[in-house]
Design an enzyme around this catalytic site. Structure first.
Site, PDB file in Angstrom:
ATOM      1  N   GLU A 156      41.737  41.447  37.277  1.00  0.00           N
ATOM      2  CA  GLU A 156      40.889  42.328  36.486  1.00  0.00           C
ATOM      3  C   GLU A 156      41.047  42.053  34.998  1.00  0.00           C
ATOM      4  O   GLU A 156      42.169  42.030  34.481  1.00  0.00           O
ATOM      5  CB  GLU A 156      41.290  43.785  36.786  1.00  0.00           C
ATOM      6  CG  GLU A 156      40.317  44.818  36.300  1.00  0.00           C
ATOM      7  CD  GLU A 156      38.995  44.857  37.075  1.00  0.00           C
ATOM      8  OE1 GLU A 156      39.027  44.921  38.318  1.00  0.00           O
ATOM      9  OE2 GLU A 156      37.942  44.829  36.418  1.00  0.00           O
ATOM     10  N   ASP A 157      39.943  41.862  34.333  1.00  0.00           N
ATOM     11  CA  ASP A 157      39.908  41.769  32.877  1.00  0.00           C
ATOM     12  C   ASP A 157      40.811  40.685  32.296  1.00  0.00           C
ATOM     13  O   ASP A 157      41.465  40.866  31.256  1.00  0.00           O
ATOM     14  CB  ASP A 157      40.183  43.152  32.247  1.00  0.00           C
ATOM     15  CG  ASP A 157      39.032  44.125  32.535  1.00  0.00           C
ATOM     16  OD1 ASP A 157      38.120  43.765  33.317  1.00  0.00           O
ATOM     17  OD2 ASP A 157      39.028  45.238  31.991  1.00  0.00           O
TER      18      ASP A 157
ATOM     19  N   ASP B  97      37.258  41.019  40.278  1.00  0.00           N
ATOM     20  CA  ASP B  97      36.294  42.108  40.189  1.00  0.00           C
ATOM     21  C   ASP B  97      35.199  41.817  39.160  1.00  0.00           C
ATOM     22  O   ASP B  97      34.036  42.156  39.360  1.00  0.00           O
ATOM     23  CB  ASP B  97      37.066  43.378  39.786  1.00  0.00           C
ATOM     24  CG  ASP B  97      36.236  44.630  39.913  1.00  0.00           C
ATOM     25  OD1 ASP B  97      35.386  44.692  40.806  1.00  0.00           O
ATOM     26  OD2 ASP B  97      36.472  45.560  39.120  1.00  0.00           O
ATOM     27  N   ASP B  98      35.576  41.185  38.060  1.00  0.00           N
ATOM     28  CA  ASP B  98      34.612  40.948  36.982  1.00  0.00           C
ATOM     29  C   ASP B  98      33.633  39.838  37.330  1.00  0.00           C
ATOM     30  O   ASP B  98      32.490  39.848  36.877  1.00  0.00           O
ATOM     31  CB  ASP B  98      35.361  40.618  35.684  1.00  0.00           C
ATOM     32  CG  ASP B  98      36.330  41.727  35.339  1.00  0.00           C
ATOM     33  OD1 ASP B  98      35.872  42.847  35.080  1.00  0.00           O
ATOM     34  OD2 ASP B  98      37.551  41.485  35.391  1.00  0.00           O
TER      35      ASP B  98
ATOM     36  N   ASN C  36      30.728  47.081  28.963  1.00  0.00           N
ATOM     37  CA  ASN C  36      31.495  48.329  28.896  1.00  0.00           C
ATOM     38  C   ASN C  36      32.478  48.299  27.728  1.00  0.00           C
ATOM     39  O   ASN C  36      32.865  47.222  27.301  1.00  0.00           O
ATOM     40  CB  ASN C  36      32.300  48.511  30.187  1.00  0.00           C
ATOM     41  CG  ASN C  36      31.392  48.703  31.376  1.00  0.00           C
ATOM     42  OD1 ASN C  36      30.449  49.458  31.333  1.00  0.00           O
ATOM     43  ND2 ASN C  36      31.675  47.972  32.449  1.00  0.00           N
TER      44      ASN C  36
ATOM     45  N   LYS D  41      41.519  51.512  38.077  1.00  0.00           N
ATOM     46  CA  LYS D  41      40.831  50.870  39.213  1.00  0.00           C
ATOM     47  C   LYS D  41      41.465  51.319  40.523  1.00  0.00           C
ATOM     48  O   LYS D  41      40.767  51.574  41.507  1.00  0.00           O
ATOM     49  CB  LYS D  41      40.928  49.343  39.100  1.00  0.00           C
ATOM     50  CG  LYS D  41      40.159  48.755  37.928  1.00  0.00           C
ATOM     51  CD  LYS D  41      38.719  48.422  38.285  1.00  0.00           C
ATOM     52  CE  LYS D  41      37.945  48.014  37.042  1.00  0.00           C
ATOM     53  NZ  LYS D  41      36.529  47.787  37.281  1.00  0.00           N
TER      54      LYS D  41
ATOM     55  N   TYR E 127      37.776  56.563  34.215  1.00  0.00           N
ATOM     56  CA  TYR E 127      37.262  55.194  34.281  1.00  0.00           C
ATOM     57  C   TYR E 127      36.425  54.957  33.034  1.00  0.00           C
ATOM     58  O   TYR E 127      36.588  55.668  32.034  1.00  0.00           O
ATOM     59  CB  TYR E 127      36.456  55.106  35.603  1.00  0.00           C
ATOM     60  CG  TYR E 127      36.078  53.730  36.046  1.00  0.00           C
ATOM     61  CD1 TYR E 127      37.042  52.740  36.233  1.00  0.00           C
ATOM     62  CD2 TYR E 127      34.746  53.411  36.306  1.00  0.00           C
ATOM     63  CE1 TYR E 127      36.679  51.473  36.652  1.00  0.00           C
ATOM     64  CE2 TYR E 127      34.379  52.144  36.736  1.00  0.00           C
ATOM     65  CZ  TYR E 127      35.348  51.178  36.895  1.00  0.00           C
ATOM     66  OH  TYR E 127      34.986  49.929  37.314  1.00  0.00           O
TER      67      TYR E 127
ATOM     68  N   ARG F 159      41.114  40.547  28.145  1.00  0.00           N
ATOM     69  CA  ARG F 159      39.711  40.941  27.894  1.00  0.00           C
ATOM     70  C   ARG F 159      39.464  42.276  28.577  1.00  0.00           C
ATOM     71  O   ARG F 159      38.897  42.344  29.663  1.00  0.00           O
ATOM     72  CB  ARG F 159      38.772  39.850  28.444  1.00  0.00           C
ATOM     73  CG  ARG F 159      37.359  39.936  27.938  1.00  0.00           C
ATOM     74  CD  ARG F 159      36.378  40.026  29.094  1.00  0.00           C
ATOM     75  NE  ARG F 159      36.463  41.293  29.768  1.00  0.00           N
ATOM     76  CZ  ARG F 159      36.112  41.520  31.025  1.00  0.00           C
ATOM     77  NH1 ARG F 159      35.682  40.550  31.781  1.00  0.00           N
ATOM     78  NH2 ARG F 159      36.187  42.716  31.561  1.00  0.00           N
TER      79      ARG F 159
ATOM     80  N   ASN G 178      27.887  49.447  38.085  1.00  0.00           N
ATOM     81  CA  ASN G 178      29.313  49.215  37.817  1.00  0.00           C
ATOM     82  C   ASN G 178      29.995  48.762  39.099  1.00  0.00           C
ATOM     83  O   ASN G 178      29.685  49.273  40.179  1.00  0.00           O
ATOM     84  CB  ASN G 178      29.957  50.502  37.295  1.00  0.00           C
ATOM     85  CG  ASN G 178      31.367  50.255  36.803  1.00  0.00           C
ATOM     86  OD1 ASN G 178      32.263  49.983  37.590  1.00  0.00           O
ATOM     87  ND2 ASN G 178      31.557  50.325  35.499  1.00  0.00           N
TER      88      ASN G 178
END
Ligand SMILES: O=C([O-])CC(=O)C(=O)O
Ligand SMILES: [Mg+2]
Length: 617
Positions: A308-309, A331-332, A473, A236, A165, A218, A517
């Site tokens: 995610e991202d 999640d973000d 991160n 994840k 991770y 991203r 996190n």
């Protein structure tokens, strides 16, 4: 307890006709509707989280589609068994299993138990000095022996989390093209437009409970990594299993490839994705719409889709668009918000007062910043009964143009508008700290080294115990290091970061930084949705998850200045989070698995995948 009917390469295993099993076997001959009803009713054969039927290894691996007849279950033998990561045990195959499954001669004579295999692997992993080599070794293990991979990860979670991770997964994504060996996850690119349902059907597992999907725009704070973002959904989901106990076979990592605007990748001959600029606007929206429809059609209403991202401009829109029709979670935005709120609630034990007594300043007004800000405002509103429009006023955000203030309202993106409070313009973070006098400083900009010495010193001059969270991160993007936070604040700061930092010694005292996190939240959160059969995500569930996580911080942790519990207890923590989330789902009438289990913590624990080997005899 079982009869084996051996063929050279497959073994058909007959289920024993004991009373309980006969009932179970009858169940699997039923239509899928009645099967689902029985499953929701908590029948013994159900795995309790809505998919699969137990196979003879005590694992919930068979799906309805795979159960062609209710009486036999086919597994590979010989070389095929050794090459099937789901069932392979390597040197841990016993003498009897080696005889029974045509493995004689295919393995060296020694027989290791799983503990010895673990010891050997940890020894080997520790020999690698380059973190990426450890990552590659872990990925190889996942593809070779899945149970051993998860056993290792669970038993050594604090050591291995930074390997599979953040921060190492970030480097792995940057170099994904060159370290690429066997494909992991499902790739859906613009080439698959019009065929996404067919692509989903190519995935070998049928009963999927969690999808983590990215479009790679991203990745952490590293920007657009296009198709190479696949490392993130894979990572994840391995935490969904290791930390949250969701079965690996129920997890599906997906990367949607609409191109990349990363020139370096476009010019890289080894780039694994589509070599074109990112599709946007209608073309993008249509592909995502087809994807979301296909997911629901193929896996039903209860499959969780974790975004995610994604870049800000798509992340907010996708969450808003699909949260009323699908079980979606970003999640973000939401996971990070929930973990930070948990840390803030816990920190009150160290700094005193209530959440409403604090003033919050963010650097970064994207998904994480505005997501956290909103959840804090909602929690204060819940606690004080003040309307959220009012509770937002204690929360300030700085973006690349300075403090977000009302005079900027017209030009702000929609997700920033609620944070445009009355104030004269302020250009820099340092001036914003001086003007707003926050008690809590949160970095969520993705830009490293932005909490400068002056910023931290000013926080320390304003507060007895400033709370400083550097969330970006991987480590290279962290707003400051743990050492900087403790030394610049002269040991006053309570510090946590998105990526892990080692303990710091300052003037003879050891300071242990926390890791704020979203990995604390999403595995347990997802498990809670799964065990209750939730069909929608609501903010109340995020608040419940935060409160559950904060409640897991012990006095011993507080004594060390920690505002998060150690990851070594994460499965227990996840069970508590899952229970609170499931409780909310039931209370809100959004849970479809009835009746509600009495003890949801125990129930969550009982549903968790455990990676110990099964006997094949
Ligand atoms: O992956 C992580 O470590 C946390 C996260 O979601 C991000 O930074 O985007
Ligand atoms: Mg993320």
């Amino acid at each position: 307890m079982m009869w084996l009917n051996r063929h050279r390469h497959n073994i058909n295993i007959l289920l024993p006709p004991t009373k309980g099993l006969v009932q179970k076997l009858l169940a699997v001959t039923m239509s899928s509707t009645s099967l689902k009803e029985m499953r929701n009713g908590g029948e013994d054969y159900s795995n309790g989280h809505g998919g699969g039927v137990r196979d003879l290894y005590g694992e919930d691996c068979a799906t309805e589609d795979q159960l062609i007849t209710p009486w036999t279950f086919s597994v590979a033998s010989g070389c095929s068994l050794l090459r099937d990561p789901r069932y392979n045990k390597g040197l841990a195959f016993t003498e009897g299993e080696r005889d029974a499954h045509y493995l004689r001669g295919l393995l060296p004579p020694a027989v290791f138990n799983q503990e010895l295999q673990e010891k050997r692997l940890m020894h080997n992993l520790r020999q690698y000095e380059v973190p990426l080599h450890r990552y590659m070794a872990m990925m190889d293990l996942q593809e070779r022996n899945e149970r051993l991979f998860y056993k290792l990860l669970i038993d050594n979670v604090e050591e291995l989390l930074p390997v599979v991770y953040t921060p190492t997964v970030g480097e792995a994504c940057q170099k994904y093209g060159s370290i690429f060996r066997r494909p992991q996850g499902l790739y859906i690119s613009l080439k698959e437009k019009g065929k996404i349902l067919e692509v989903l059907k190519n995935w070998p597992e049928k009963s999927i409970q969690v999808i983590v999907v990215t479009d790679g725009e991203r990745i952490l704070g590293l920007g657009d990594l296009g198709c190479q973002g696949m490392g993130i959904p894979v990572g994840k989901l391995s935490l969904y299993t290791a930390l949250g106990g969701v079965r690996p076979s129920s997890c599906l990592p997906i990367t949607i490839d609409v191109g990349t605007n990363n020139e370096k990748l476009l010019n890289d001959e080894f780039y694994i994705g589509l070599k074109q600029k990112r599709a946007a606007g209608q073309e993008y929206a249509e592909l995502l719409e087809e994807f979301m429809r296909a997911v629901k059609q193929n896996y039903g209403e209860k499959v969780l889709v974790q975004f995610e991202d994604f870049a800000n401009h798509n992340a907010f829109d996708l969450l808003e668009k699909y949260s009323s029709s699908h079980l979606v979670f970003n999640d973000d935005i939401q996971g990070t918000a929930s973990v930070v709120l948990a840390g803030l609630l816990a920190s009150l034990k160290l700094v005193g007062g209530t959440l409403a007594d604090h003033t919050f300043l963010f650097l970064g007004a994207g998904e994480a910043g505005t997501g956290i800000a909103e959840l804090i405002a909602l929690e204060i509103s819940k606690q004080t009964k003040a309307p959220v429009e009012k509770t937002r006023k204690k929360i300030w955000l700085v973006d690349s143009k300075g403090l977000i203030v009302s005079s900027r309202l017209e030009s702000l993106q929609h997700f920033k508008k609620p944070w445009a409070h009355e104030h004269e313009p302020v250009k820099t973070l340092l001036d914003a700290v001086k003007a707003i006098k926050p008690t809590v400083l949160i970095g969520s900009s993705g830009a490293g080294k932005t909490f400068t010495k002056e910023v931290v010193e000013t926080m320390a001059s304003l507060n007895e115990k400033p709370l400083i969270l550097a969330l970006s991160n991987p480590t290279s993007q962290s707003e400051c290091t743990a050492e900087e936070a403790y030394t610049w604040s002269k040991g006053k700061a309570i510090f946590a970061s998105g990526s892990p930092f080692d303990p710091v010694e300052y003037e003879g005292k050891v300071f242990v930084p926390g890791q704020a996190n979203n990995a604390y939240i999403f595995p347990g959160f997802g498990l809670g949705l799964i065990i209750s059969g939730a069909i929608r995500v609501r903010d109340e569930m995020l608040l419940a998850a935060s409160e559950a996580l904060a409640a897991q911080v012990s006095q011993e942790n507080y004594d060390k200045g920690l505002i998060y519990p150690p990851f070594s207890n994460i499965r227990k923590i996840s069970a508590h989070i899952a229970a609170k989330v499931a409780t909310k789902a039931y209370d809100l009438g959004l849970a479809s698995h009835l009746p509600r289990p009495k003890d949801l913590v125990k129930y969550a624990e009982s549903c968790m995948y455990s990676p110990g080997y099964r006997s094949y005899r």
